[in-house]
Design a protein around this motif. Structure first.
Motif, PDB file in Angstrom:
ATOM      1  N   SER A  13     -77.876  18.213 -23.387  1.00 17.01           N
ATOM      2  CA  SER A  13     -76.587  17.518 -23.337  1.00 17.01           C
ATOM      3  C   SER A  13     -75.490  18.319 -24.033  1.00 17.01           C
ATOM      4  O   SER A  13     -74.316  18.178 -23.707  1.00 17.01           O
ATOM      5  N   THR A  14     -75.875  19.186 -24.957  1.00  8.67           N
ATOM      6  CA  THR A  14     -74.881  19.972 -25.696  1.00  8.67           C
ATOM      7  C   THR A  14     -74.921  21.452 -25.330  1.00  8.67           C
ATOM      8  O   THR A  14     -73.889  22.077 -25.140  1.00  8.67           O
ATOM      9  N   THR A  15     -76.151  21.996 -25.249  1.00 10.89           N
ATOM     10  CA  THR A  15     -76.259  23.418 -24.901  1.00 10.89           C
ATOM     11  C   THR A  15     -77.264  23.615 -23.772  1.00 10.89           C
ATOM     12  O   THR A  15     -78.215  22.840 -23.627  1.00 10.89           O
ATOM     13  N   LYS A  17     -80.033  26.233 -22.433  1.00  7.14           N
ATOM     14  CA  LYS A  17     -80.844  27.320 -22.972  1.00  7.14           C
ATOM     15  C   LYS A  17     -81.712  27.919 -21.873  1.00  7.14           C
ATOM     16  O   LYS A  17     -82.225  27.182 -21.020  1.00  7.14           O
ATOM     17  N   GLY A 103     -78.253  17.701 -29.731  1.00 10.24           N
ATOM     18  CA  GLY A 103     -76.849  17.318 -29.866  1.00 10.24           C
ATOM     19  C   GLY A 103     -76.606  15.843 -29.637  1.00 10.24           C
ATOM     20  O   GLY A 103     -75.760  15.234 -30.290  1.00 10.24           O
ATOM     21  N   GLU A 135     -71.927  16.813 -36.552  1.00 10.13           N
ATOM     22  CA  GLU A 135     -70.836  17.587 -35.937  1.00 10.13           C
ATOM     23  C   GLU A 135     -69.494  16.863 -36.065  1.00 10.13           C
ATOM     24  O   GLU A 135     -68.500  17.446 -36.483  1.00 10.13           O
ATOM     25  N   ASP A 146     -72.181  26.058 -39.617  1.00  7.78           N
ATOM     26  CA  ASP A 146     -73.064  26.911 -40.426  1.00  7.78           C
ATOM     27  C   ASP A 146     -73.006  26.570 -41.915  1.00  7.78           C
ATOM     28  O   ASP A 146     -73.954  26.825 -42.652  1.00  7.78           O
ATOM     29  N   GLY A 216     -81.466  22.368 -32.035  1.00  6.14           N
ATOM     30  CA  GLY A 216     -80.395  23.090 -32.718  1.00  6.14           C
ATOM     31  C   GLY A 216     -80.223  22.694 -34.174  1.00  6.14           C
ATOM     32  O   GLY A 216     -79.935  23.533 -35.040  1.00  6.14           O
ATOM     33  N   GLN A 219     -81.768  24.258 -37.467  1.00  2.94           N
ATOM     34  CA  GLN A 219     -81.187  25.429 -38.148  1.00  2.94           C
ATOM     35  C   GLN A 219     -80.433  25.057 -39.417  1.00  2.94           C
ATOM     36  O   GLN A 219     -79.982  25.922 -40.159  1.00  2.94           O
ATOM     37  N   GLN A 242     -84.249  26.188 -31.406  1.00  5.07           N
ATOM     38  CA  GLN A 242     -83.397  25.636 -30.336  1.00  5.07           C
ATOM     39  C   GLN A 242     -83.930  25.993 -28.932  1.00  5.07           C
ATOM     40  O   GLN A 242     -83.568  25.358 -27.948  1.00  5.07           O
TER      41      GLN A 242
HETATM   42  P1  ADP Z   1     -79.383  19.628 -26.733  1.00  9.84           P
HETATM   43  O1  ADP Z   1     -80.721  20.186 -26.258  1.00  9.84           O
HETATM   44  O2  ADP Z   1     -79.361  18.152 -26.884  1.00  9.84           O
HETATM   45  O3  ADP Z   1     -78.242  20.174 -25.951  1.00  9.84           O
HETATM   46  P2  ADP Z   1     -79.648  21.460 -28.995  1.00  9.84           P
HETATM   47  O4  ADP Z   1     -81.107  21.406 -29.342  1.00  9.84           O
HETATM   48  O5  ADP Z   1     -79.172  22.668 -28.293  1.00  9.84           O
HETATM   49  O6  ADP Z   1     -79.196  20.137 -28.233  1.00  9.84           O
HETATM   50  O7  ADP Z   1     -78.854  21.282 -30.377  1.00  9.84           O
HETATM   51  C1  ADP Z   1     -77.473  21.142 -30.412  1.00  9.84           C
HETATM   52  C2  ADP Z   1     -77.093  20.671 -31.793  1.00  9.84           C
HETATM   53  O8  ADP Z   1     -77.465  21.660 -32.746  1.00  9.84           O
HETATM   54  C3  ADP Z   1     -75.609  20.439 -31.969  1.00  9.84           C
HETATM   55  O9  ADP Z   1     -75.407  19.093 -32.350  1.00  9.84           O
HETATM   56  C4  ADP Z   1     -75.189  21.373 -33.105  1.00  9.84           C
HETATM   57  O10 ADP Z   1     -74.379  20.703 -33.998  1.00  9.84           O
HETATM   58  C5  ADP Z   1     -76.504  21.745 -33.760  1.00  9.84           C
HETATM   59  N1  ADP Z   1     -76.498  23.131 -34.275  1.00  9.84           N
HETATM   60  C6  ADP Z   1     -76.451  24.258 -33.562  1.00  9.84           C
HETATM   61  N2  ADP Z   1     -76.438  25.341 -34.355  1.00  9.84           N
HETATM   62  C7  ADP Z   1     -76.471  24.877 -35.629  1.00  9.84           C
HETATM   63  C8  ADP Z   1     -76.466  25.491 -36.922  1.00  9.84           C
HETATM   64  N3  ADP Z   1     -76.412  26.812 -37.071  1.00  9.84           N
HETATM   65  N4  ADP Z   1     -76.505  24.676 -38.008  1.00  9.84           N
HETATM   66  C9  ADP Z   1     -76.557  23.343 -37.862  1.00  9.84           C
HETATM   67  N5  ADP Z   1     -76.557  22.707 -36.687  1.00  9.84           N
HETATM   68  C10 ADP Z   1     -76.508  23.455 -35.581  1.00  9.84           C
END
Ligand code: ADP
Length: 259
Positions: A13-15, A17, A103, A135, A146, A216, A219, A242
């Protein structure tokens, strides 16, 4: 460089991959991009791009994530639950309890022998238990993604956040700031609030150690530390948390090629 035989695509929903594997299961390339509103076009563009760049004759594409049905080139599509379990099993090589915080959703998955998901619970209804919660509030506090974890961990005090909703938490933050409460103390309280929701899910599914973390949000060092403190067990995670859904999808693709 070896050619790609399997592409795992996790349209989150956010990124979005991608993990691309060669015939030996080695990673050829990976990619992370913010999810575009037009997932169908985005996935098409990225698949063509990496096939052109790294070479791929008759590769398979396996899609996962909430937008998986929109990946038209996919040979197969699978839920995030099974793909995360498979990816994490491949990296960590042990059964246990996996917490995936993305996300806009969070999941607790019990991983059994061989990387099968034996039980799970998912929250995709309430943003307060997801990355979106941190976020939004980080945006309000003008702290970068970060810096969120390190600043929360460095806080001398912790401010309890009582709002159980992302929108109300933002209002609460504004009020706390107006009363002179420090940003780092608020950040620590926000992390605690997110983790309390995750811990409730862990207890519902049942904690079988080790406790593993993906997505995500893995991290974020404060998420790892507070989750460990709240559950009383160590939290371990793969090198690229991630990418676990995309890796699991790519591994399923490799199985299809070998059949
Ligand atoms: P989805 O699969 O639901 O799209 P992801 O597993 O890709 O989500 O994670 C996205 C989330 O990870 C976002 O809410 C973002 O805020 C968080 N995120 C990404 N990088 C970092 C980081 N370096 N530190 C903290 N949170 C992070």
């Amino acid at each position: 460089m070896n050619k790609i035989v399997s592409i795992g695509l996790d349209a989150g929903s956010t990124t979005l991959k991608i993990v691309a594997l060669d015939s030996a299961g080695e990673i050829v390339t990976t990619l992370i991009e913010p999810t575009h509103p037009l997932i169908e076009e985005q996935s098409e563009r990225l698949i063509i791009q990496i096939k052109d760049e790294f070479g791929c004759d008759e590769g398979v594409v396996v899609a996962t994530g909430y937008g998986r049905k929109l990946v038209k080139r996919a040979t197969k599509s699978l839920t995030e639950i099974s793909c995360h379990a498979r990816g994490v099993w491949h990296e960590m090589k042990q059964p246990g309890t996996l917490v995936d915080i993305g996300g806009q959703d969070s999941k607790v998955i019990r991983i059994g022998e061989g990387g099968k998901a034996v039980d799970f619970m998912m929250n995709d209804k309430c943003a307060a238990g997801t990355g979106r919660f941190l976020e939004n509030t980080a945006g309000r506090l003008q702290v970068s993604l970060d810096d969120l974890g390190p600043r929360a961990l460095g806080a001398e005090k912790e401010e309890k956040i009582s709002s159980t909703c992302t929108v109300f938490a933002e209002s609460e933050i504004i009020s706390l700031l107006a009363h002179g409460v420090g940003v780092d103390s608020i950040l620590k309280g926000l992390h605690r609030s997110l983790i309390s929701r995750i811990v409730a899910m862990i207890h519902t599914v049942g904690l079988v150690p080790p406790l593993m973390l993906s997505g995500g949000v893995a991290q974020n060092a404060a998420v790892r530390a507070i989750l460990s403190e709240a559950t009383g067990v160590d939290v371990i995670l793969p090198e690229r948390p991630q990418l676990m859904g995309a890796l699991g999808a790519a591994l399923v693709g490799l199985d299809l090629k070998k059949k």
